[in-house]
Structures are given as structure tokens and as C-alpha cells.
Write an enzyme that holds these catalytic residues in place. Structure first.
Site, PDB file in Angstrom:
ATOM      1  N   GLY A  95       2.963  30.753   9.632  1.00  0.00           N
ATOM      2  CA  GLY A  95       3.900  29.998   8.480  1.00  0.00           C
ATOM      3  C   GLY A  95       3.632  28.494   8.783  1.00  0.00           C
ATOM      4  O   GLY A  95       3.249  27.706   7.680  1.00  0.00           O
ATOM      5  N   ASP A  96       3.178  28.019   9.944  1.00  0.00           N
ATOM      6  CA  ASP A  96       2.806  26.745   9.942  1.00  0.00           C
ATOM      7  C   ASP A  96       1.474  26.526   9.558  1.00  0.00           C
ATOM      8  O   ASP A  96       1.256  25.538   8.740  1.00  0.00           O
ATOM      9  CB  ASP A  96       2.559  26.709  11.789  1.00  0.00           C
ATOM     10  CG  ASP A  96       2.087  24.988  11.878  1.00  0.00           C
ATOM     11  OD1 ASP A  96       2.603  24.183  11.610  1.00  0.00           O
ATOM     12  OD2 ASP A  96       1.093  25.024  12.925  1.00  0.00           O
ATOM     13  N   GLY A  97       0.405  27.401   9.540  1.00  0.00           N
ATOM     14  CA  GLY A  97      -0.828  27.194   8.736  1.00  0.00           C
ATOM     15  C   GLY A  97      -0.621  27.189   7.350  1.00  0.00           C
ATOM     16  O   GLY A  97      -1.224  26.410   6.722  1.00  0.00           O
TER      17      GLY A  97
END
Length: 133
Positions: free
Chosen positions: A25-27
């Protein structure tokens, strides 16, 4: 496999750790922020990088999370809560523990939605977080 059109089986998603979802999700969130900035005319690499770092930092994500919490489904709230409740090994100096945990919750949610192929929902939440809805 088409990694841009994922529709992962729920059992596969459940097998991924919450930190794994947050990692993904960070990406996803960063790619959305980078796209958003480019489409708004940030022209220089230095300006793009500085603006991206400011928006993907834990304090910014934690503040933006407050905008979406009221509209999350029960399932989405559960994923956010799981991400928020993960005990971090280290917290960056630029964020409080609470901010870092809220940001991890947002990232876990984004990873979860990405794996389900729910791009429309990701866009809806992102627009709310960025103040465009």
C-alpha cells in the site's frame, strides 16, 4: 499475471501479513501521489521529490486518514485498524508513534484494496484524502 489488474482471491489476501499489505500500500499511495503532483504541474525533479516526501510522510498520511475514516466500510475499518495496531519496530523521528501507526493503517488499506482490484474505491479515498471530493 497482470499486476495492474489484480483481483486476488480473498484467501490469498488473508495469507499476507498486515505489514505486507502496508508495504504494498505504501507503493500504491506513493504512485498515486506522484501522479497527482505531476498532473498539477510540479515541474522540477527537486520540487516533485520534496512534495512527494511531504505527502507520503506519516504525519501527512495520519492527518489525511481522518478524512476517510467516517466513510470506510466495516471491512475497510477492520483492515485500517489491523494496520494501525501493528507494533512498529522503529518510528521515524519526523512522526509520533500514533501518526506512524495511523499511516500504517492507511497503507495496509491501500494494499488490501489494490490486491482486490478496487481501483475505483482507491481513487475515491485518495480524492477525499487530497481534499478534492
Amino acid at each position: 499475471m497482470d499486476y495492474f489488474e489484480l483481483h486476488t482471491h480473498p484467501d490469498q489476501i488473508r495469507a499476507i501479513s498486515t505489514l505486507g499489505l502496508a508495504h504494498l500500500g505504501d507503493g500504491v499511495f506513493e504512485l498515486m501521489v506522484r501522479s497527482w503532483l505531476c498532473l498539477r504541474g510540479k515541474a522540477t525533479n527537486k520540487g516533485l521529490h520534496k512534495a512527494t516526501v511531504a505527502l507520503v510522510a506519516a504525519p501527512a498520511q495520519a492527518a489525511m486518514a481522518q478524512k476517510i475514516l467516517p466513510i470506510l466500510t466495516e471491512e475497510e475499518r477492520d483492515i485500517f485498524r489491523r494496520g494501525r495496531n501493528v507494533s512498529p519496530h522503529a518510528v521515524p523521528k519526523s512522526a509520533s508513534r500514533e501518526e506512524y501507526q495511523a499511516a500504517t493503517g492507511v497503507e495496509a488499506l491501500y494494499g488490501y484494496l489494490w490486491l482486490q482490484g478496487k481501483r475505483e474505491r482507491l481513487n475515491e479515498l485518495f480524492d477525499l484524502m487530497m481534499g478534492e471530493a
